[in-house]
Scaffold this motif. Structure first.
Motif, short mmCIF file in Angstrom:
data_model
loop_
_atom_site.label_atom_id
_atom_site.label_comp_id
_atom_site.label_asym_id
_atom_site.label_seq_id
_atom_site.Cartn_x
_atom_site.Cartn_y
_atom_site.Cartn_z
N ALA A 96 0.81 -1.21 0.00
CA ALA A 96 0.00 0.00 0.00
C ALA A 96 0.84 1.26 0.00
N GLU A 97 1.95 1.25 0.75
CA GLU A 97 2.71 2.48 0.96
C GLU A 97 4.06 2.48 0.26
N GLY A 98 4.35 1.42 -0.51
CA GLY A 98 5.60 1.38 -1.25
C GLY A 98 6.84 1.28 -0.37
N LEU A 99 6.73 0.55 0.73
CA LEU A 99 7.83 0.42 1.67
C LEU A 99 8.57 -0.91 1.47
N SER A 100 9.82 -0.93 1.89
CA SER A 100 10.54 -2.20 1.91
C SER A 100 9.94 -3.08 3.01
N LYS A 101 10.26 -4.37 2.97
CA LYS A 101 9.70 -5.27 3.96
C LYS A 101 10.14 -4.89 5.37
N SER A 102 11.39 -4.47 5.53
CA SER A 102 11.89 -4.12 6.86
C SER A 102 11.21 -2.87 7.39
N PRO A 156 -6.47 8.77 7.72
CA PRO A 156 -5.35 9.35 6.96
C PRO A 156 -5.19 8.65 5.61
N GLN A 157 -4.86 9.42 4.59
CA GLN A 157 -4.75 8.86 3.24
C GLN A 157 -3.42 8.14 3.02
N GLU A 158 -2.34 8.67 3.56
CA GLU A 158 -1.01 8.11 3.28
C GLU A 158 -0.62 7.03 4.27
N SER A 159 -0.85 7.27 5.55
CA SER A 159 -0.48 6.30 6.58
C SER A 159 -1.66 5.35 6.79
N SER A 160 -1.70 4.29 5.95
CA SER A 160 -2.90 3.46 5.85
C SER A 160 -3.12 2.53 7.04
N PHE A 161 -2.10 2.33 7.87
CA PHE A 161 -2.26 1.41 9.00
C PHE A 161 -1.91 2.08 10.33
N SER A 183 -8.67 4.91 3.88
CA SER A 183 -7.89 5.59 2.86
C SER A 183 -8.40 5.19 1.48
N GLU A 184 -8.68 6.17 0.65
CA GLU A 184 -9.25 5.88 -0.67
C GLU A 184 -8.30 5.08 -1.54
N SER A 185 -7.02 5.45 -1.55
CA SER A 185 -6.06 4.78 -2.42
C SER A 185 -5.48 3.51 -1.81
N LEU A 232 -11.42 14.76 10.97
CA LEU A 232 -11.12 15.04 9.57
C LEU A 232 -9.67 14.74 9.20
N ALA A 233 -9.04 13.80 9.89
CA ALA A 233 -7.62 13.55 9.72
C ALA A 233 -7.21 13.37 8.27
#
Length: 294
Positions: A96-102, A156-161, A183-185, A232-233
């Motif tokens: 979802a956020e394009g992060l590495s596994k770590s 929040p839209q970016e911090s999905s978890f 989060s919509e995206s 409204l975060a």
């Protein structure tokens, strides 16, 4: 031997402790940070939003009436379940956020810790924001916090978890019930969290999770007469203004969007934002001018 087919997961809404498809039957495509298709998520309608409010209101009496200690135990059970499904959430957050596994693992661990942090506050917040008040006269004057009611959350839209849990946990820890607009995206971590809530001890209707177009779902929630407050975060500047205007119709409490580093210790602001203070006067039992009492 031929390769077996993948069993694709069907994501659903979470309303009233059940997993319905959207009333409209619509879905929308969810992609990862590189544009790769991940899943079809339910595209919630206004009717879904209204159904979620009904479920949240129905659950409010039992949840707000539970002891603070009991709510803490229930929330701790959610953290246990999250720990058991850690690998799943690491994968979903990474996608979802394009992060590495770590990095994703660090986010998930912080999220579980955040949930436990709020679980520990359930039976302590009353001592911090309530207490006895000094008054002139033969009275006890006691103030105690009570939950506001049904709270709508624009996640929040970016911090999905981590961001999601940081705005959800304080609302239910203090005895409110809620409707979360994911989060919509990146709605998949929120929809998976709903599965954890359903298999823990959280009563149905305490948390309701909707996915879809943020503005389409949040607008009817902001104007709904049976919603008492809104966070409204995850709303942008334009949408936040529209929702705040809609919320004024029944004098909802509004927690305005603001820059937040969800990795930092959150403090108690999001708990106190959705608490009402009840003050009770009670005679001490003083008798006459002598000041004696019984």
């Amino acid at each position: 031997m031929s390769d077996r087919l993948n069993v694709l997961k069907t994501y659903k809404l979470y309303v009233g402790g059940k997993f319905p498809r959207s009333e409209s039957g619509r879905v929308y495509e969810v992609s990862d940070s590189k544009g790769k298709w991940l899943a079809n998520a339910p595209l919630s309608s206004r009717k879904d939003a209204r159904d979620a409010v009904v479920a949240a209101r129905k659950a409010f009496g039992g949840w707000s009436g539970a002891t603070a200690y009991n709510r803490g135990q229930v929330l701790y059970r959610v953290a246990e379940m999250l720990e058991g499904r850690r690998d799943q959430f690491v994968r979903e957050v990474a996608e979802a956020e394009g992060l590495s596994k770590s990095k994703s693992a660090a986010v998930v661990d912080a999220t579980i810790d955040r949930w436990i942090w709020y679980a520990g506050w359930t039976d302590k917040i009353a001592q911090v924001v309530g207490g006895g008040n000094p008054v002139a006269g033969p009275f006890f004057n006691l103030s105690s916090p009570e939950p506001t009611g049904v709270v709508a959350i624009v996640a929040p839209q970016e911090s999905s978890f981590l961001g999601l849990v940081s705005v959800l946990a304080p609302v239910i820890a203090t005895g409110n019930t809620t409707i979360v607009v994911a989060s919509e995206s990146s709605p998949l971590p929120a929809l998976s969290l709903a599965e954890v809530l359903a298999t823990s001890d959280v009563p149905g209707g305490v948390v309701n999770v909707l996915s879809g177009r943020t503005a389409e779902i949040a607008t009817p929630l902001a104007s709904h007469q049976d919603v008492n407050a809104i966070d409204l975060a995850g709303a942008d500047e334009v949408l936040a203004k529209e929702l705040e205007i809609a919320a004024a119709d029944n004098l909802k409490r509004v927690f305005r969007p603001q820059p937040v580093d969800y990795a930092e210790t959150p403090g108690i602001d999001r708990m106190t934002a959705f608490l009402e203070t009840k003050t009770v006067w009670h005679p001490t039992g003083s008798l006459g001018a002598s000041g004696s009492s019984y």
